[in-house]
Write a protein that holds these residues in place. Structure first.
Motif, PDB file in Angstrom:
ATOM      1  N   LEU A  65       0.861  -1.184   0.000  1.00 23.55           N
ATOM      2  CA  LEU A  65       0.000   0.000   0.000  1.00 23.55           C
ATOM      3  C   LEU A  65       0.895   1.231   0.000  1.00 23.55           C
ATOM      4  N   ASP A  66       0.976   1.887  -1.138  1.00 31.06           N
ATOM      5  CA  ASP A  66       1.836   3.057  -1.309  1.00 31.06           C
ATOM      6  C   ASP A  66       1.030   4.317  -0.986  1.00 31.06           C
ATOM      7  N   THR A  67       1.300   4.914   0.167  1.00 31.29           N
ATOM      8  CA  THR A  67       0.543   6.094   0.593  1.00 31.29           C
ATOM      9  C   THR A  67       1.176   7.399   0.125  1.00 31.29           C
ATOM     10  N   ASP A  68       2.227   7.306  -0.681  1.00 32.81           N
ATOM     11  CA  ASP A  68       2.781   8.505  -1.329  1.00 32.81           C
ATOM     12  C   ASP A  68       2.065   8.735  -2.659  1.00 32.81           C
ATOM     13  N   ASP A  69       2.042   7.691  -3.489  1.00 32.30           N
ATOM     14  CA  ASP A  69       1.348   7.773  -4.774  1.00 32.30           C
ATOM     15  C   ASP A  69      -0.095   7.276  -4.683  1.00 32.30           C
ATOM     16  N   TRP A  70      -0.460   6.735  -3.546  1.00 32.06           N
ATOM     17  CA  TRP A  70      -1.794   6.194  -3.304  1.00 32.06           C
ATOM     18  C   TRP A  70      -2.224   5.185  -4.377  1.00 32.06           C
ATOM     19  N   VAL A  71      -1.426   4.116  -4.421  1.00 34.15           N
ATOM     20  CA  VAL A  71      -1.780   2.953  -5.224  1.00 34.15           C
ATOM     21  C   VAL A  71      -1.607   1.711  -4.356  1.00 34.15           C
ATOM     22  N   LEU A  72      -2.375   0.675  -4.674  1.00 34.34           N
ATOM     23  CA  LEU A  72      -2.195  -0.618  -4.023  1.00 34.34           C
ATOM     24  C   LEU A  72      -1.576  -1.546  -5.050  1.00 34.34           C
ATOM     25  N   ASN A  73      -0.387  -2.039  -4.754  1.00 32.06           N
ATOM     26  CA  ASN A  73       0.304  -2.962  -5.652  1.00 32.06           C
ATOM     27  C   ASN A  73      -0.178  -4.381  -5.356  1.00 32.06           C
ATOM     28  N   LEU A  74      -0.855  -4.964  -6.330  1.00 32.56           N
ATOM     29  CA  LEU A  74      -1.402  -6.308  -6.170  1.00 32.56           C
ATOM     30  C   LEU A  74      -0.407  -7.299  -6.767  1.00 32.56           C
ATOM     31  N   ILE A  75       0.205  -8.076  -5.895  1.00 27.69           N
ATOM     32  CA  ILE A  75       1.280  -8.984  -6.291  1.00 27.69           C
ATOM     33  C   ILE A  75       0.774 -10.408  -6.496  1.00 27.69           C
ATOM     34  N   HIS A  76       0.019 -10.883  -5.524  1.00 26.44           N
ATOM     35  CA  HIS A  76      -0.474 -12.266  -5.584  1.00 26.44           C
ATOM     36  C   HIS A  76      -1.847 -12.281  -6.275  1.00 26.44           C
ATOM     37  N   GLU A  94     -11.316   9.347  -1.239  1.00 28.96           N
ATOM     38  CA  GLU A  94     -12.273   9.379  -0.137  1.00 28.96           C
ATOM     39  C   GLU A  94     -11.975   8.369   0.964  1.00 28.96           C
ATOM     40  N   ILE A  95     -11.051   7.420   0.713  1.00 32.26           N
ATOM     41  CA  ILE A  95     -10.713   6.463   1.776  1.00 32.26           C
ATOM     42  C   ILE A  95      -9.274   6.625   2.268  1.00 32.26           C
ATOM     43  N   HIS A  96      -8.564   7.630   1.801  1.00 37.22           N
ATOM     44  CA  HIS A  96      -7.173   7.833   2.239  1.00 37.22           C
ATOM     45  C   HIS A  96      -7.071   8.017   3.750  1.00 37.22           C
ATOM     46  N   GLU A  97      -7.904   8.885   4.295  1.00 37.70           N
ATOM     47  CA  GLU A  97      -7.832   9.173   5.731  1.00 37.70           C
ATOM     48  C   GLU A  97      -8.119   7.935   6.566  1.00 37.70           C
ATOM     49  N   LEU A  98      -9.120   7.169   6.151  1.00 35.29           N
ATOM     50  CA  LEU A  98      -9.449   5.934   6.871  1.00 35.29           C
ATOM     51  C   LEU A  98      -8.277   4.964   6.846  1.00 35.29           C
ATOM     52  N   LEU A  99      -7.631   4.820   5.694  1.00 31.91           N
ATOM     53  CA  LEU A  99      -6.521   3.886   5.585  1.00 31.91           C
ATOM     54  C   LEU A  99      -5.317   4.324   6.419  1.00 31.91           C
ATOM     55  N   LEU A 100      -5.086   5.621   6.494  1.00 27.95           N
ATOM     56  CA  LEU A 100      -4.008   6.117   7.357  1.00 27.95           C
ATOM     57  C   LEU A 100      -4.314   5.809   8.819  1.00 27.95           C
ATOM     58  N   THR A 101      -5.582   5.982   9.190  1.00 27.04           N
ATOM     59  CA  THR A 101      -6.000   5.632  10.552  1.00 27.04           C
ATOM     60  C   THR A 101      -5.814   4.139  10.787  1.00 27.04           C
ATOM     61  N   TYR A 102      -6.199   3.338   9.795  1.00 29.30           N
ATOM     62  CA  TYR A 102      -6.044   1.888   9.934  1.00 29.30           C
ATOM     63  C   TYR A 102      -4.589   1.498  10.128  1.00 29.30           C
ATOM     64  N   LEU A 103      -3.688   2.113   9.382  1.00 30.71           N
ATOM     65  CA  LEU A 103      -2.269   1.766   9.507  1.00 30.71           C
ATOM     66  C   LEU A 103      -1.748   2.042  10.911  1.00 30.71           C
ATOM     67  N   LEU A 104      -2.242   3.114  11.539  1.00 32.06           N
ATOM     68  CA  LEU A 104      -1.871   3.398  12.930  1.00 32.06           C
ATOM     69  C   LEU A 104      -2.471   2.351  13.867  1.00 32.06           C
ATOM     70  N   VAL A 105      -3.730   1.995  13.615  1.00 30.34           N
ATOM     71  CA  VAL A 105      -4.408   0.966  14.418  1.00 30.34           C
ATOM     72  C   VAL A 105      -3.665  -0.367  14.267  1.00 30.34           C
TER      73      VAL A 105
END
Length: 207
Positions: A65-76, A94-105
């Motif tokens: 999960l790249d929070t600089d460019d805001w892309v999710l790299n799907l590998i598998h 619209e989900i950037h803030e939630l995901l940043l909160t999740y990463l802290l959680v």
């Protein structure tokens, strides 16, 4: 054949926009300390926002999960050993803030459990850092129970494709983002431009 057999499958409807808006609105009300709800809403909205398959997020690492460019790299990806290819999918703003909160959680949870899993959504199992498919579905059920709604992860994937088409993205680009080898799969089983939009586009061409 190395490609999946789609014969006989029917298109499953995408999520109604009103349901998506309810999920999104509720996600903005959750207390950052509520690990269970933050995790569940982050996961569900990531599924909808990226169109990823169950496996693709289940086996994703936090570094994917790249929070600089805001892309999710799907590998598998599906068919990763044969026909499948890795891809990067944009994460909607619209989900950037939630995901940043999740990463802290997530970081707080891992520290409390002495868990140093690479998984984006880590497991409690010390022998396997990744969640099982059943665990993913149980986490999804937290959102269903919280809002008294019903949906499945396949619906999340179809919603991703339909929302991009509704916004005017061409079918070829939508197909690439979904990891399809052909637009026929996208149109036949996942997402298709709405009739009202096709009529409007045809009218514009004739003017």
């Amino acid at each position: 054949s190395l490609k999946p057999n789609t014969r006989g499958r029917k298109r499953i409807p995408s999520m109604e926009n009103s349901m998506y808006e309810r999920i999104l609105a509720r996600s903005k009300e959750i207390e950052p300390t509520d690990t269970k709800l933050v995790t569940a809403y982050a996961m569900v909205l990531l599924y909808i926002g990226t169109g990823a398959r169950n496996k693709e997020i289940r086996l994703a690492n936090v570094e994917d999960l790249d929070t600089d460019d805001w892309v999710l790299n799907l590998i598998h990806v599906k068919g990763e050993a044969t026909y499948g290819s890795e891809r990067a999918v944009p994460v909607p703003p619209e989900i950037h803030e939630l995901l940043l909160t999740y990463l802290l959680v997530r970081k707080r949870w891992c520290t409390s459990k002495n868990c140093y899993s690479p998984a984006l959504f880590p497991s409690k199992n010390p022998d396997n850092p990744y969640l099982t498919s059943n665990s993913i579905r149980r986490i999804k059920c937290v959102v269903e129970e919280d809002l008294n709604i019903k949906f499945d992860l396949r619906m999340c994937r179809r919603t991703f494709g339909q929302r991009y088409l509704d916004k005017g993205l061409d079918i070829e680009s939508t197909s690439v983002l979904m990891g399809h080898a052909s637009t026929k799969t996208t149109e036949g089983f996942y997402s298709r431009r709405k009739l009202s939009q096709a009529i409007e586009k045809a009218r514009n061409l004739s003017e």
